[in-house]
Design a protein around this motif. Sequence first.
Motif, PDB file in Angstrom:
ATOM      1  N   LEU A   8       0.663   9.036  11.664  1.00 38.37           N
ATOM      2  CA  LEU A   8       0.499   7.890  10.771  1.00 38.37           C
ATOM      3  C   LEU A   8      -0.187   8.303   9.471  1.00 38.37           C
ATOM      4  N   ARG A   9      -1.106   9.244   9.563  1.00 36.29           N
ATOM      5  CA  ARG A   9      -1.753   9.727   8.345  1.00 36.29           C
ATOM      6  C   ARG A   9      -0.743  10.395   7.425  1.00 36.29           C
ATOM      7  N   ASP A  10       0.191  11.138   8.005  1.00 33.96           N
ATOM      8  CA  ASP A  10       1.258  11.773   7.218  1.00 33.96           C
ATOM      9  C   ASP A  10       2.192  10.714   6.649  1.00 33.96           C
ATOM     10  N   ILE A  11       2.596   9.780   7.500  1.00 35.41           N
ATOM     11  CA  ILE A  11       3.541   8.740   7.086  1.00 35.41           C
ATOM     12  C   ILE A  11       2.990   7.901   5.935  1.00 35.41           C
ATOM     13  N   LEU A  12       1.682   7.650   5.966  1.00 36.72           N
ATOM     14  CA  LEU A  12       1.053   6.744   5.001  1.00 36.72           C
ATOM     15  C   LEU A  12       0.276   7.479   3.914  1.00 36.72           C
ATOM     16  N   GLN A  13       0.521   8.789   3.740  1.00 34.87           N
ATOM     17  CA  GLN A  13      -0.337   9.553   2.834  1.00 34.87           C
ATOM     18  C   GLN A  13      -0.340   9.024   1.407  1.00 34.87           C
ATOM     19  N   LEU A  14       0.789   8.507   0.920  1.00 33.72           N
ATOM     20  CA  LEU A  14       0.791   7.961  -0.437  1.00 33.72           C
ATOM     21  C   LEU A  14      -0.061   6.697  -0.522  1.00 33.72           C
ATOM     22  N   ARG A  15      -0.098   5.922   0.559  1.00 32.94           N
ATOM     23  CA  ARG A  15      -0.891   4.686   0.586  1.00 32.94           C
ATOM     24  C   ARG A  15      -2.386   4.985   0.534  1.00 32.94           C
ATOM     25  N   PHE A  16      -2.783   6.162   0.996  1.00 33.60           N
ATOM     26  CA  PHE A  16      -4.195   6.530   0.997  1.00 33.60           C
ATOM     27  C   PHE A  16      -4.589   7.363  -0.217  1.00 33.60           C
ATOM     28  N   SER A  17      -3.691   7.474  -1.172  1.00 26.43           N
ATOM     29  CA  SER A  17      -3.976   8.266  -2.364  1.00 26.43           C
ATOM     30  C   SER A  17      -4.798   7.452  -3.362  1.00 26.43           C
ATOM     31  N   PRO A  18      -5.590   8.117  -4.212  1.00 26.88           N
ATOM     32  CA  PRO A  18      -6.339   7.395  -5.252  1.00 26.88           C
ATOM     33  C   PRO A  18      -5.428   6.602  -6.179  1.00 26.88           C
ATOM     34  N   LEU A  19      -4.222   7.120  -6.416  1.00 28.47           N
ATOM     35  CA  LEU A  19      -3.283   6.420  -7.295  1.00 28.47           C
ATOM     36  C   LEU A  19      -2.955   5.039  -6.744  1.00 28.47           C
ATOM     37  N   PHE A  20      -2.614   4.977  -5.455  1.00 29.17           N
ATOM     38  CA  PHE A  20      -2.237   3.691  -4.858  1.00 29.17           C
ATOM     39  C   PHE A  20      -3.436   2.755  -4.794  1.00 29.17           C
ATOM     40  N   ALA A  21      -4.572   3.289  -4.358  1.00 25.86           N
ATOM     41  CA  ALA A  21      -5.767   2.446  -4.246  1.00 25.86           C
ATOM     42  C   ALA A  21      -6.213   1.905  -5.596  1.00 25.86           C
ATOM     43  N   GLY A  22      -5.869   2.610  -6.668  1.00 25.88           N
ATOM     44  CA  GLY A  22      -6.281   2.194  -8.000  1.00 25.88           C
ATOM     45  C   GLY A  22      -5.289   1.308  -8.723  1.00 25.88           C
ATOM     46  N   LEU A  23      -4.235   0.865  -8.029  1.00 25.04           N
ATOM     47  CA  LEU A  23      -3.271  -0.031  -8.666  1.00 25.04           C
ATOM     48  C   LEU A  23      -3.935  -1.354  -9.040  1.00 25.04           C
ATOM     49  N   PRO A  24      -3.397  -2.045 -10.027  1.00 22.66           N
ATOM     50  CA  PRO A  24      -3.992  -3.333 -10.421  1.00 22.66           C
ATOM     51  C   PRO A  24      -4.073  -4.296  -9.246  1.00 22.66           C
ATOM     52  N   ALA A  25      -5.102  -5.130  -9.255  1.00 21.12           N
ATOM     53  CA  ALA A  25      -5.313  -6.075  -8.163  1.00 21.12           C
ATOM     54  C   ALA A  25      -4.100  -6.970  -7.953  1.00 21.12           C
ATOM     55  N   ARG A  26      -3.456  -7.384  -9.067  1.00 18.00           N
ATOM     56  CA  ARG A  26      -2.286  -8.253  -8.935  1.00 18.00           C
ATOM     57  C   ARG A  26      -1.170  -7.570  -8.177  1.00 18.00           C
ATOM     58  N   THR A  27      -0.965  -6.279  -8.436  1.00 21.48           N
ATOM     59  CA  THR A  27       0.094  -5.538  -7.757  1.00 21.48           C
ATOM     60  C   THR A  27      -0.236  -5.350  -6.285  1.00 21.48           C
ATOM     61  N   LEU A  28      -1.489  -4.974  -5.995  1.00 20.25           N
ATOM     62  CA  LEU A  28      -1.885  -4.758  -4.606  1.00 20.25           C
ATOM     63  C   LEU A  28      -1.876  -6.051  -3.800  1.00 20.25           C
ATOM     64  N   GLU A  29      -2.103  -7.157  -4.463  1.00 18.43           N
ATOM     65  CA  GLU A  29      -2.211  -8.430  -3.752  1.00 18.43           C
ATOM     66  C   GLU A  29      -0.936  -8.739  -2.972  1.00 18.43           C
ATOM     67  N   GLY A  30       0.206  -8.401  -3.536  1.00 18.50           N
ATOM     68  CA  GLY A  30       1.460  -8.671  -2.848  1.00 18.50           C
ATOM     69  C   GLY A  30       1.760  -7.683  -1.734  1.00 18.50           C
ATOM     70  N   ILE A  31       1.070  -6.536  -1.738  1.00 15.94           N
ATOM     71  CA  ILE A  31       1.308  -5.500  -0.737  1.00 15.94           C
ATOM     72  C   ILE A  31       0.260  -5.549   0.358  1.00 15.94           C
ATOM     73  N   SER A  32      -0.990  -5.576  -0.055  1.00 16.92           N
ATOM     74  CA  SER A  32      -2.122  -5.629   0.879  1.00 16.92           C
ATOM     75  C   SER A  32      -3.231  -6.423   0.204  1.00 16.92           C
ATOM     76  N   PRO A  33      -3.339  -7.724   0.489  1.00 18.43           N
ATOM     77  CA  PRO A  33      -4.302  -8.585  -0.202  1.00 18.43           C
ATOM     78  C   PRO A  33      -5.746  -8.128  -0.012  1.00 18.43           C
ATOM     79  N   ARG A  34      -6.589  -8.420  -0.989  1.00 18.54           N
ATOM     80  CA  ARG A  34      -8.004  -8.063  -0.888  1.00 18.54           C
ATOM     81  C   ARG A  34      -8.685  -8.842   0.241  1.00 18.54           C
ATOM     82  N   SER A  35      -8.317 -10.089   0.424  1.00 23.68           N
ATOM     83  CA  SER A  35      -8.915 -10.921   1.466  1.00 23.68           C
ATOM     84  C   SER A  35      -8.505 -10.426   2.849  1.00 23.68           C
ATOM     85  N   VAL A  36      -9.490 -10.250   3.729  1.00 29.32           N
ATOM     86  CA  VAL A  36      -9.203  -9.842   5.106  1.00 29.32           C
ATOM     87  C   VAL A  36      -8.315 -10.866   5.796  1.00 29.32           C
TER      88      VAL A  36
END
Length: 428
Positions: A8-36
């Motif tokens: 799973l770490r290999d499969i999701l490596q792009l998701r755990f990259s600084p680039l992905f984590a640093g995407l704008p909040a609006r973009t991330l909201e549709g993929i993985s919302p900030r709210s738990v």
Amino acid sequence: MSPPTLRLRDILQLRFSPLFAGLPARTLEGISPRSVWKRLAKVAGYAALRLVGNIFRPIRNAEELHGKVWLYVVSQNNYEALHFLREALPDAVLVAGQSKQIGRYNQQVNRLSLRRKLLYYGQFPGALVGLRKTEGRLAWRFFNLIFNAIGYYEVYCRALRHYQPRAVVFANDHNDDARALLLACRAEGVPTAYVQHASVSASFPPLGFDLSLLEGQDALDKYHQCGPVQGRVELVGMPKADAFLAQKNQQPTVQCVGIAINLLDETPAITEAIDFLLHEFPTLAFTFRPHPGDQRDFTFLRQQHPTLRFSDARQESVFEFLHQQDALVAADTSTHLEATLLNVASIYYRFGTHAGTDDYYGYVAHGLVPRAHSLPELGTLLRQYQQHKPLDLYQRAAYYNATLGTIDEGHSQQRAVRLLREWLGEKP
């Protein structure tokens, strides 16, 4: 970590990259919302619609999958990058995951059952704990993406054992389902090939296919930055552009301008730029084209600017769109390269202030396109092209397209087919 967690770490490596984590909040909201709670809602929705829903959704493929060459697609763009192989290789079939959305080609691809994916969710607690040890807070921040990725590998291993394909050809190397299938192919001894479908980034996973057909030196240089390059690599140009390279734009001035929008572009900045452009250039024809995955409602632009044309990326290919333009304005999108190949004057302009993906593909740094830092600069550049557009802009793309200016220009499909047949052990 357990083997499933390592995978799973290999499969999701792009998701755990600084680039992905640093995407704008609006973009991330549709993929993985900030709210738990919203992330939990995403998990519940995925479980109900995909995991349970797939159980009650029958699969009736129109084509036989046993012993074939699979062309695995995860998007409409992937389909358009690989469909030429469906015609050239008699035993090739297009396949996708059971509920994967392939845009206007949804009904034209065969489906791999994901019904058994539900059986592997006992891995989730251990995977979340294990990934928190290596990825820290990102594992919890994106736990819904971890949830989504579970089971792909195991289900695809089973599918490969059942259907025993001759090989699997990919057009994507970083989405979770595509990477899961790649790892499954390695485990089951199924040969893999990769046909690049768009410009790549140095943030992608390392290149790891038995045969990789890349568009040009730019892609290979970037993959060397990603990590060790495995397998055989050939530079074949851009197969999907073949039919259009002979129709390069020969207009000496700009009359029609396309505005291509990606998911990171901010709506207020888009609106401001369009207001500026249509006011400054009343004699030019502007066409607005959102990304095919963009769910925003832009009808207000149509109301504010009745003369603004619209291109539906779900119905009109990027080359069909560009064939009607003399210039392009866009931020971080491979449409810049496709425009330049057609001798369409392309300008890099960022619709917003987010800096995490600044010049993401390096087009400005490598001199493919000029950059406008402000709307006045954009107006100046566009005014220059309005008065005179060079007829040799396409030559800038040679670093990105290996066949440009060679005898193979416009024949990338034939080159790719020839190399794939050779790799598959077929007679020419």
